[in-house]
Structures are given as structure tokens and as C-alpha cells.
Design a protein around this motif. Structure first.
Motif, PDB file in Angstrom:
ATOM      1  N   GLU A  67     -35.876 -16.387  80.902  1.00  0.00           N
ATOM      2  CA  GLU A  67     -35.199 -15.923  81.919  1.00  0.00           C
ATOM      3  C   GLU A  67     -33.827 -15.003  81.669  1.00  0.00           C
ATOM      4  O   GLU A  67     -33.448 -15.412  80.410  1.00  0.00           O
ATOM      5  N   PRO A  68     -33.661 -13.922  81.991  1.00  0.00           N
ATOM      6  CA  PRO A  68     -32.513 -13.129  81.895  1.00  0.00           C
ATOM      7  C   PRO A  68     -31.403 -13.949  81.884  1.00  0.00           C
ATOM      8  O   PRO A  68     -31.185 -15.180  82.708  1.00  0.00           O
ATOM      9  N   SER A  69     -30.262 -13.600  81.244  1.00  0.00           N
ATOM     10  CA  SER A  69     -28.981 -14.322  81.391  1.00  0.00           C
ATOM     11  C   SER A  69     -28.463 -14.450  82.806  1.00  0.00           C
ATOM     12  O   SER A  69     -28.842 -13.493  83.509  1.00  0.00           O
ATOM     13  N   ARG A  70     -28.101 -15.504  83.251  1.00  0.00           N
ATOM     14  CA  ARG A  70     -27.798 -15.735  84.894  1.00  0.00           C
ATOM     15  C   ARG A  70     -26.624 -14.742  85.179  1.00  0.00           C
ATOM     16  O   ARG A  70     -25.656 -14.905  84.694  1.00  0.00           O
ATOM     17  N   LYS A  71     -27.076 -13.997  86.163  1.00  0.00           N
ATOM     18  CA  LYS A  71     -26.167 -13.075  86.688  1.00  0.00           C
ATOM     19  C   LYS A  71     -25.504 -13.821  88.206  1.00  0.00           C
ATOM     20  O   LYS A  71     -25.898 -14.468  88.716  1.00  0.00           O
ATOM     21  N   ILE A  72     -24.527 -13.147  88.373  1.00  0.00           N
ATOM     22  CA  ILE A  72     -23.466 -13.471  89.596  1.00  0.00           C
ATOM     23  C   ILE A  72     -24.116 -12.986  90.615  1.00  0.00           C
ATOM     24  O   ILE A  72     -24.148 -11.769  90.733  1.00  0.00           O
ATOM     25  N   GLU A  73     -24.565 -13.722  91.677  1.00  0.00           N
ATOM     26  CA  GLU A  73     -24.895 -13.083  93.002  1.00  0.00           C
ATOM     27  C   GLU A  73     -23.709 -12.821  93.665  1.00  0.00           C
ATOM     28  O   GLU A  73     -22.359 -13.334  93.734  1.00  0.00           O
ATOM     29  N   ALA A 111     -19.106 -17.956  92.998  1.00  0.00           N
ATOM     30  CA  ALA A 111     -18.812 -17.589  91.423  1.00  0.00           C
ATOM     31  C   ALA A 111     -18.411 -15.861  91.625  1.00  0.00           C
ATOM     32  O   ALA A 111     -17.577 -15.545  90.864  1.00  0.00           O
ATOM     33  N   PHE A 112     -18.797 -15.206  92.668  1.00  0.00           N
ATOM     34  CA  PHE A 112     -18.472 -13.866  92.916  1.00  0.00           C
ATOM     35  C   PHE A 112     -16.927 -13.742  93.198  1.00  0.00           C
ATOM     36  O   PHE A 112     -16.075 -12.820  92.202  1.00  0.00           O
ATOM     37  N   TYR A 113     -16.692 -14.490  93.962  1.00  0.00           N
ATOM     38  CA  TYR A 113     -15.120 -14.418  94.560  1.00  0.00           C
ATOM     39  C   TYR A 113     -14.238 -15.000  93.045  1.00  0.00           C
ATOM     40  O   TYR A 113     -13.103 -14.424  92.786  1.00  0.00           O
ATOM     41  N   ALA A 114     -14.719 -16.014  92.379  1.00  0.00           N
ATOM     42  CA  ALA A 114     -13.651 -16.458  91.125  1.00  0.00           C
ATOM     43  C   ALA A 114     -13.817 -15.538  90.250  1.00  0.00           C
ATOM     44  O   ALA A 114     -12.837 -15.117  89.607  1.00  0.00           O
ATOM     45  N   ALA A 115     -15.135 -14.486  90.037  1.00  0.00           N
ATOM     46  CA  ALA A 115     -14.953 -13.713  89.048  1.00  0.00           C
ATOM     47  C   ALA A 115     -14.103 -12.476  89.126  1.00  0.00           C
ATOM     48  O   ALA A 115     -13.338 -11.820  88.402  1.00  0.00           O
ATOM     49  N   GLY A 123     -21.570  -9.225  84.649  1.00  0.00           N
ATOM     50  CA  GLY A 123     -22.805  -8.678  85.209  1.00  0.00           C
ATOM     51  C   GLY A 123     -22.946  -8.292  86.490  1.00  0.00           C
ATOM     52  O   GLY A 123     -23.600  -8.188  87.468  1.00  0.00           O
ATOM     53  N   LEU A 124     -21.484  -8.042  87.156  1.00  0.00           N
ATOM     54  CA  LEU A 124     -21.232  -7.288  88.501  1.00  0.00           C
ATOM     55  C   LEU A 124     -21.172  -5.591  88.502  1.00  0.00           C
ATOM     56  O   LEU A 124     -20.761  -5.210  87.555  1.00  0.00           O
ATOM     57  N   PRO A 125     -21.337  -5.169  89.484  1.00  0.00           N
ATOM     58  CA  PRO A 125     -21.329  -3.720  89.532  1.00  0.00           C
ATOM     59  C   PRO A 125     -19.610  -3.290  89.676  1.00  0.00           C
ATOM     60  O   PRO A 125     -19.012  -3.996  89.953  1.00  0.00           O
ATOM     61  N   THR A 126     -19.389  -2.067  89.420  1.00  0.00           N
ATOM     62  CA  THR A 126     -18.164  -1.698  89.442  1.00  0.00           C
ATOM     63  C   THR A 126     -17.745  -1.142  91.011  1.00  0.00           C
ATOM     64  O   THR A 126     -18.630  -1.359  91.908  1.00  0.00           O
ATOM     65  N   THR A 127     -16.530  -1.168  91.183  1.00  0.00           N
ATOM     66  CA  THR A 127     -15.967  -1.028  92.624  1.00  0.00           C
ATOM     67  C   THR A 127     -16.218   0.306  93.233  1.00  0.00           C
ATOM     68  O   THR A 127     -16.019   1.215  92.443  1.00  0.00           O
ATOM     69  N   GLY A 128     -16.553   0.590  94.153  1.00  0.00           N
ATOM     70  CA  GLY A 128     -16.928   1.759  94.859  1.00  0.00           C
ATOM     71  C   GLY A 128     -17.895   2.648  94.992  1.00  0.00           C
ATOM     72  O   GLY A 128     -18.757   2.086  93.912  1.00  0.00           O
ATOM     73  N   GLY A 129     -18.136   3.677  95.431  1.00  0.00           N
ATOM     74  CA  GLY A 129     -19.401   4.401  95.441  1.00  0.00           C
ATOM     75  C   GLY A 129     -19.590   5.116  96.591  1.00  0.00           C
ATOM     76  O   GLY A 129     -19.155   4.806  97.688  1.00  0.00           O
ATOM     77  N   VAL A 130     -20.698   5.894  96.599  1.00  0.00           N
ATOM     78  CA  VAL A 130     -21.302   6.296  97.737  1.00  0.00           C
ATOM     79  C   VAL A 130     -21.793   5.492  98.682  1.00  0.00           C
ATOM     80  O   VAL A 130     -22.646   4.561  98.166  1.00  0.00           O
TER      81      VAL A 130
END
Length: 379
Positions: free
Chosen positions: A66-72, A77-81, A356-363
Motif C-alpha cells: 500500500e502507498p504511504s498513508r495519506k491524510i484525508e 488528522a487534516f486539521y492537526a496537520a 501529503g496534502l495539496p497546497t492552499t488555493g487554486g482555481v
């Protein structure tokens, strides 16, 4: 010439006979050959397969790892990150610009002595030496780390919360209002965490001899003005930080969206991570310039009130004047806040990429068009 057992084994990739590898029998895979699979280049040739089968025992290959566990997204976990990223981005950057902040605060408090940026640095160097430039770095680091944790963590929470309340259509239509509301809500909480540290920091930086730092400055401040005195500057701090943060987040999101929409000829998810982080820094720097202009009068008030015991807003306006309230120390603060905000967004998004999270902002994608079935249902 016959090959020895060890020679045969050396022809087989090590993961085939490693005891630590998770494996599946080859026959098990054959029994599922009717299931579709993604074509991949063979890991070894048919000759190697024959040699492996002839070596005895069933042929085995490793189970797909399995790929390394990514944050949903939007999980605890997302808010903690995001909270951790906020600690790093705000605490480290504010500590790094302590010399600039020190000169700015003294220019605001004593403009006669600290007439300009260059003379301000000269006065500090002459009177306190190089070490004097970092006076108050501990309350700066701790205070803005606490503020950054709340600012970024709660911003992500409130942005999602208000978007869910509005629904997909209105969230896309009024996204700027959601950015403003989410950042303002987050900053109200963040400033409660920051205020005591800010009060001690200003007193340490603008009154030489008051204290060496936080450890002796905090008890001395409390003995002098009581525990509630630590929050004397909370309302001016809200007046400075809430407009600043609203501008910081809303303008950043808007600027980044415009960069990806008009300046980069490919979608964000196809851009390299280094390019995305460059966009984050550029968007943050421009946003920081706007932030400095909007929040500067309140910044002068915070410095004045925390420096003088019993001072009021009326006293500050009377002494500084309206023009001085808006302009005193502004050029230095534009340089400081622009660099600071750009670095904060760069560090914050770099940490998000690291986990493993996307950067902020975008279209922002347009709301999904209604399907024919939905249209019929409406009729």
C-alpha cells in the motif's frame, strides 16, 4: 555447466526469498487472471521465472504494498496537520524578523530617538550591542506559534464549516465572503492565545531594563498590572489582527487563483510542487503588503498601549496624531509583513506537501451542472 543452489538463488530478485516480504502464491494470481489488471512491465524475464520454478517450491511474488498513508481532507488528522503547519509558519518567521519588529516598535513609541530605520538600528547597536536585536525573541516565538496554530487550524475548519452551511452553489458564488468570515473567526481565537505574550514582548522590547525576556518579564508584568493587564491590548490587537488576517487569507486565495488562471498555462495539479510553492510565496508576499497597510493604525495603538501603563486609545491618538497613526513605521512594516507573510505561506504549504496534502488555493471548480434527470425532477 551446472549452477549451484546459491548461484540459482542469486538470479532471483531478493524480495522473492526474503522472509520479511509479504507474498502471494503465483497459483493464487492465476486463479484471478480473469480480473482486469493494470499492465505493468515485467519485473523479470521468462527465463528467470523458469529458473525460479525449477528451483523448487511454489513460485511467489510480493503482495502489492500500500502507498504511504495519506491524510484525508477535513479529518481530525487534516486539521492537526494544518495546526502544526501554522505553528511552524508563524512562530519561526516572527522570531526571524525580531530585529525589524524591535526597531518598528521603538520607532512607534519614541520617534524622536528612533527617527528612521537606519538610525534605529544604529541606536540599538550602540546601546545594546548585537544581542539587543533579539530582545524579546522568546515571547515572540511562543506567542506567534500559539497564534499560528489557531489561525491556520481554525481557518481551515471555519472555511469548510461555512462552505457546508452555504452549500456548493453559494459557496462557489460567495467564496470570498467565506474566506473573510473563516479567517475573522479564526483570528478572534488566535489573538486570545497571542495577547499575553504580545504584552510582555512589547514591554521587554521598548523598556530596556524592564526584564530580560519572558521568564522574568511575565511575572513582573502580572505583579505590576495584574493578570487582566495581560489582556489590556486585546481589543486593539483584534483591531489590528482581524483586518490583517482577513486581508491575508482572502487576498492570498484570490491572488493564487488568478495566478493559476491567467499566468500558468496548465492546471495546478499538473504543476510541479516547487512551482506550486513558488506561487504560494508570491501570493503571500503581495497579500502581506495589503495586510500591512490595512492593519497599521491598530499596530501603532497596540505598541503605544502596551508600552505605557494606564494609557488609553485617546492618549495614543492625541500623541501620535491621525497621520502618524497611519504612517509612522509603515515602510518598515510593509517590508517586514510582506516578507513575513510570503514566508509563512511558503512554510505552511511546504509542510502540507510534506505530509501529503495539496497546497492552499487554486482555481475553484464551477458547481456541477444540473443533469437532465435533475431538470426533469424540477419540472
Amino acid at each position: 555447466m551446472a549452477l549451484s543452489d546459491s548461484s540459482k538463488q542469486s538470479l532471483i530478485p531478493s524480495f522473492l526469498y526474503s522472509s520479511s516480504a509479504k507474498t502471494l502464491p503465483f497459483s493464487h494470481l492465476l486463479s484471478h487472471s480473469h480480473e482486469p489488471a493494470v499492465s505493468q512491465p515485467p519485473m523479470f524475464s521468462n527465463r528467470s521465472q523458469s529458473a525460479a520454478t525449477a528451483a523448487g517450491g511454489s513460485f511467489v511474488i510480493p503482495a502489492p504494498s500500500e502507498p504511504s498513508r495519506k491524510i484525508e481532507m477535513y479529518t481530525p488528522a487534516f486539521y492537526a496537520a494544518c495546526t502544526a503547519g501554522g505553528i511552524l509558519s508563524c512562530g519561526l518567521t516572527h522570531m526571524a524578523v525580531t530585529p525589524l519588529d524591535l526597531v518598528k516598535c521603538n520607532m512607534q513609541i519614541d520617534p524622536t530617538k528612533y527617527k528612521s530605520i537606519s538610525s534605529g538600528f544604529g541606536v540599538l547597536l550602540k546601546e545594546q550591542g548585537v544581542r539587543g536585536f533579539f530582545r524579546g525573541w522568546v515571547p515572540t516565538l511562543l506567542g506567534y506559534s500559539a497564534q499560528g496554530a489557531c489561525k491556520f487550524g481554525f481557518y481551515e475548519f471555519f472555511k469548510k464549516y461555512y462552505s457546508d452551511l452555504a452549500g456548493p452553489e453559494y459557496a462557489a458564488k460567495y467564496k470570498t465572503l467565506i474566506y473573510l468570515a473563516g479567517s475573522a473567526s479564526a483570528e478572534v481565537i488566535a489573538d486570545i492565545a497571542l495577547c499575553p505574550f504580545e504584552a510582555v514582548k512589547v514591554r521587554v522590547q521598548t523598556q530596556p531594563g524592564f526584564a530580560r525576556g519572558l521568564s522574568d518579564g511575565l511575572p513582573k508584568f502580572v505583579r505590576s498590572e495584574g493578570a487582566l493587564g495581560l489582556y489590556k491590548g486585546l481589543v486593539p490587537l483584534w483591531g489590528r489582527q482581524i483586518p490583517y488576517t482577513m486581508m491575508k487569507f482572502a487576498s492570498f486565495e484570490t491572488i493564487v487563483e488568478m495566478i493559476y488562471k491567467y499566468s500558468i498555462p496548465q492546471p495546478k495539479d499538473q504543476c510541479s510542487k516547487s512551482l506550486q510553492l513558488g506561487v504560494s510565496f508570491a501570493g503571500g508576499y503581495v497579500a502581506g503588503v495589503f495586510c500591512a497597510i490595512v492593519s497599521h493604525p491598530a499596530d501603532n495603538l497596540v505598541s503605544f498601549l502596551n508600552n505605557a501603563k494606564g494609557a488609553t486609545v485617546g492618549d495614543a491618538v492625541k500623541k501620535l496624531g491621525l497621520w502618524g497613526l497611519f504612517t509612522r513605521g509603515l515602510p518598515l512594516r510593509i517590508v517586514m509583513i510582506g516578507t513575513l507573510t510570503g514566508a509563512q505561506w511558503g512554510i505552511y504549504d511546504a509542510f502540507k506537501v510534506f505530509v501529503g496534502l495539496p497546497t492552499t488555493g487554486g482555481v475553484t471548480p464551477a458547481p456541477a451542472a444540473a443533469t437532465p434527470t435533475t431538470e426533469l425532477a424540477k419540472v
